[in-house]
Design an enzyme around this catalytic site. Structure first.
Site, PDB file in Angstrom:
ATOM      1  CG  ASN A  18      24.281  10.788   9.494  1.00  0.00           C
ATOM      2  OD1 ASN A  18      23.424  10.050   9.018  1.00  0.00           O
ATOM      3  ND2 ASN A  18      24.566  11.977   8.984  1.00  0.00           N
ATOM      4  CG  HIS A  19      24.776   5.721  14.492  1.00  0.00           C
ATOM      5  ND1 HIS A  19      24.751   5.043  15.696  1.00  0.00           N
ATOM      6  CD2 HIS A  19      23.656   6.494  14.489  1.00  0.00           C
ATOM      7  CE1 HIS A  19      23.668   5.382  16.378  1.00  0.00           C
ATOM      8  NE2 HIS A  19      22.985   6.254  15.648  1.00  0.00           N
TER       9      HIS A  19
END
Length: 211
Positions: free
Chosen positions: A83-84
């Site tokens: 995830n970012h």
């Protein structure tokens, strides 16, 4: 005899592609229960590095897989490191590179942390299925081949597709409730062997009596 030895890495003589997976797990952040197997003709022993992806120690999440699960070739688990950040103007993970770019402060990345990924007991995950970060899969569930699972899966539910959607529940609600209460996967190997015909022939009354 009371079934195969769960500590035997390759329980089928002459078949190296099917392994009892727990014997090839070295990381404390991954837990796999007895008798859960992975079947892969080329990379059966490399599950930890090839099938558990973006699993970084600094993120702190865990992958927990229960007992008696069947994992087909190419199934993957995307962990929270995939995830970012979404709240900033850039999704680039500056902080992990340090050198003045946040100096290792990954707090912004944590906003997308969805918790541990947990697979229950007696779960069948089909070929090339993909489990996204933080998903919880209930006992007895079936994940179809190439499914992309982004949401929790209730016990004894069959999900297929991308994104994965429930197509049916394997048994009626009353039976599911009883099976979860019985939790046969927590029985001793001796008890399972003695009552195996009841498990494999869906004899619920017999299993209740066995309890």
């Amino acid at each position: 005899m009371y079934g195969p030895d769960p500590d035997n890495p390759t329980p089928l003589p002459g078949v190296d592609q099917l392994v009892f997976l727990k014997n090839f797990i070295t990381r404390d952040s991954i837990s796999v229960g007895d008798y859960t197997y992975y079947d892969d003709v080329e990379h059966a022993t490399e599950f930890e590095t090839r099938n558990v992806l973006y699993h970084y120690d600094f993120v702190g999440d865990r992958l927990v897989i229960g007992k008696y699960c069947s994992l087909a070739t190419g199934c993957t688990f995307l962990m929270n490191g995939a995830n970012h950040p979404l709240s900033s103007f850039s999704t680039f993970p500056f902080a992990i590179f340090q050198n003045g770019w946040g100096d290792g402060d990954v707090a912004q990345l944590a906003e997308q942390h969805r918790g541990d990924t947990v697979v229950g007991n007696d779960v069948w995950i089909g070929r090339d299925a993909c489990i996204l970060p933080g998903v919880k899969i209930g006992d007895g569930a079936i994940i179809g081949a190439k499914a992309v699972v982004s949401k929790d899966v209730p016990p004894y539910t069959v999900v297929v597709g991308n994104p994965a959607k429930a197509v049916r529940q394997r048994f009626d609600d009353k039976t599911v409730t009883k099976l979860l209460e019985i939790s046969w996967w927590d029985w001793s190997p001796e008890k399972i062997t003695t009552n195996l015909h009841m498990i494999t022939n869906a004899d619920l009354d017999g299993m209740i009596n066995a309890v």
